[in-house]
Design a protein around this motif. Structure first.
Motif, short mmCIF file in Angstrom:
data_model
loop_
_atom_site.label_atom_id
_atom_site.label_comp_id
_atom_site.label_asym_id
_atom_site.label_seq_id
_atom_site.Cartn_x
_atom_site.Cartn_y
_atom_site.Cartn_z
N ALA A 25 -10.18 14.47 -26.81
CA ALA A 25 -9.79 13.60 -25.70
C ALA A 25 -10.62 13.86 -24.46
O ALA A 25 -10.52 13.13 -23.49
CB ALA A 25 -8.31 13.79 -25.38
N VAL A 37 -6.38 10.57 -29.10
CA VAL A 37 -5.95 11.26 -27.88
C VAL A 37 -4.65 12.01 -28.18
O VAL A 37 -3.74 11.47 -28.81
CB VAL A 37 -5.74 10.27 -26.72
N TYR A 55 -5.21 1.64 -26.34
CA TYR A 55 -4.21 2.43 -27.05
C TYR A 55 -2.89 1.70 -26.85
O TYR A 55 -2.34 1.69 -25.75
CB TYR A 55 -4.14 3.85 -26.50
N THR A 115 -8.92 1.65 -21.13
CA THR A 115 -9.82 2.48 -20.33
C THR A 115 -11.27 2.05 -20.51
O THR A 115 -11.65 1.56 -21.56
CB THR A 115 -9.70 3.96 -20.72
N PHE A 201 -6.56 10.46 -21.35
CA PHE A 201 -7.23 9.19 -21.58
C PHE A 201 -8.36 8.97 -20.57
O PHE A 201 -8.88 7.88 -20.45
CB PHE A 201 -6.22 8.05 -21.48
#
Length: 521
Positions: A25, A37, A55, A115, A201
């Motif tokens: 991660a 993660v 995610y 992200t 993350f």
């Protein structure tokens, strides 16, 4: 408008263990590694698009079912192995419509993380959806345009309707004298999850902006006012979320909850009977209900107005604004914020306006003098103008004034695209929508509605708004690119008018919306 994606399973074997999970991660490793993660409850496997990692469907709280119904959210159970995070979790129970898909699944407390591709740490923006506290979910928002500006975006579900906001004496008796506002507690649990996990993350847990529209905007206001949310976020954006600054008391809310219980057959008014009701029975009883947060003496010790007036709130930088023609959508969708039946007509105009303004201290004759029917194309347009000014424009300005006077940095706006594409209702429902309620969302989160097109000037407005919002998330100041956005003060009364092409600053907002008439200043 639903924004669904499914991720592909990666073929290589999973390496278990906290050390390995943390390494995967971290900043090193390839994009495939970054799809894995380790959260504080177990490892998740997301996926990626050409521009971002995502995610989906991560539980941030235990399912609020059975004995957990109408209680504060509890942490989710840990899991072993890897949890697939390539599919959205269920939305919370709702009847369904233009603003959210129907659901009867109480196992709904999930969030989604989007992200950028890069090392981070990225500023974090947590989106709280609207829908009158009775509809909506976190899976309807395409975060790609915001993420492209170098921020991580989190979207969440939270309990809605009576399942999320019912106050009742039996519930208060078992919960220390307070009940209701479970949906707000869910939002706080999601924000705690962000604080505890977003670094994994590549997000920055010390740079979190909470933002939302309509009921989501009122939720943001509630978190700004709630002492239980202190330290969970660093900035706030309120979009059309100041329509109720004076919340019902716990006694009023409990009286409403008692009536709901009686109508549902729980004449003994027991918590056990309430928890034995089916979701369908509960949804049936909330039809037409005006669901709002309440002063529960816990999450909200006082009303929003009282908190902002006294300065007893979380003083973070705030963007606050409304849309120029808020009520055109709400009246057309029969989602009035006051009790009403059917469309506004010449025959019922006086009664409908009188109902709308009942708590304002103004008479119909006074309002009619300010908004003569002859100035509008139809009674419904006159009604919409009154409702827009009273419930959104001037109430939002009051909120901005109170926060600014108490020492918060405030940036005020009005969304002003008179030709914003209608993406919620059939466009032919009425001849003119203007800058309707929720019209600005599509400028931040691209819509997937077929056939919707934008002019070059509207595209420029979208780019400008995304730049403003993400600059604010990064620095607590929307300036950086585009026209200057001055900080709002009670002395300068300056708003940015977000318009197609190039936005501009204005100082006549209060005059145009007759705020001196409604608020006295």
């Amino acid at each position: 408008m639903r924004f669904d994606r499914k991720g592909a399973r990666l073929g290589r074997p999973l390496l278990l263990g906290a050390f390995v999970g943390l390494a995967l991660a971290g900043c090193g490793g390839d994009n495939a590694d970054r799809n894995r993660v380790l959260t504080d409850r177990g490892e998740v496997l997301g996926n990626e698009t050409a521009s971002m990692h995502q995610y989906l469907g991560i539980p941030y709280a235990a399912p609020p079912t059975g004995a957990r119904r109408w209680k504060a959210p509890e942490p989710p159970a840990a899991w072993s192995g890897t949890r697939e995070a390539g599919k959205f979790g269920s939305g919370c129970p709702q009847t369904g419509g233009a603003f959210g898909a129907a659901s009867t699944n109480e196992d709904c407390l999930y969030l989604n993380v989007f992200t950028p591709k890069g090392d981070g740490p990225f500023p974090v923006m947590v989106w709280i959806h609207g829908g009158a506290f009775v509809s909506g979910s976190g899976d309807s928002y395409d975060a790609s345009k915001l993420v492209a500006q170098g921020v991580a975006v989190v979207t969440i579900n939270y309990r809605l309707g009576h399942l999320g906001f019912l106050a009742h004496p039996s519930l208060s008796a078992e919960q220390g004298g307070s009940s209701g506002n479970y949906g707000l507690m869910d939002q706080q649990a999601a924000l705690r999850w962000v604080k505890n996990n977003i670094a994994q993350f590549r997000g920055d847990p010390n740079n979190v902006t909470v933002f939302g529209e309509s009921a989501g905007g009122l939720s943001v206001q509630s978190q700004v006012a709630s002492p239980l949310a202190a330290g969970l976020f660093n900035k706030a954006i309120v979009q059309s979320g100041s329509y109720t600054l004076d919340q019902p008391s716990l006694a009023q809310a409990q009286a409403g909850g008692t009536a709901v219980a009686t109508a549902a057959g729980c004449t003994d008014q027991s918590a056990s009977c309430l928890r034995a009701l089916t979701v369908e029975q509960i949804l049936q009883r909330q039809a037409g209900a005006n669901v709002v947060p309440t002063i529960d003496n816990k999450v909200l010790p006082v009303s929003l107005r009282a908190a902002f007036t006294s300065g007893s709130f979380n003083k973070v930088p705030v963007i606050e604004g409304s849309n120029a023609d808020e009520y055109s959508l709400l009246s057309a969708a029969r989602m009035d914020l006051v009790p009403s039946v059917g469309p506004v007509t010449a025959a019922n105009y006086q009664a409908r306006v009188s109902s709308l303004i009942a708590a304002s201290g103004r008479t119909f004759e006074q309002v009619n003098a300010q908004y003569p029917l002859s100035a509008y194309a139809s009674p419904v347009e006159a009604y919409d103008a009154i409702a827009t000014d009273l419930l959104f424009a001037c109430s939002g300005r009051t909120s901005a004034r109170l926060k600014s006077a108490s020492g918060a940095n405030v940036y005020a706006y009005e969304f002003n695209d008179p030709n914003a594409p209608m993406i919620y209702l059939p466009p032919a429902t009425r001849p003119r929508w203007g800058a309707y309620h929720a019209a600005e969302i599509q400028y931040l989160f691209p819509t997937s509605r077929a056939g919707v097109t934008y002019t070059a000037a509207q595209q420029a407005l979208s780019n400008q708004m995304v730049a403003y919002w993400t600059a604010f998330a990064k620095n607590g100041n929307p300036n950086g690119t585009g026209p200057a956005w001055p900080q709002f003060t009670n002395a300068n009364d300056t708003f940015v008018s977000l318009e197609p092409g190039t936005s501009r600053t204005v100082t006549n907002f209060a005059q145009r919306h007759k705020c001196a008439f409604w608020t006295g200043s």
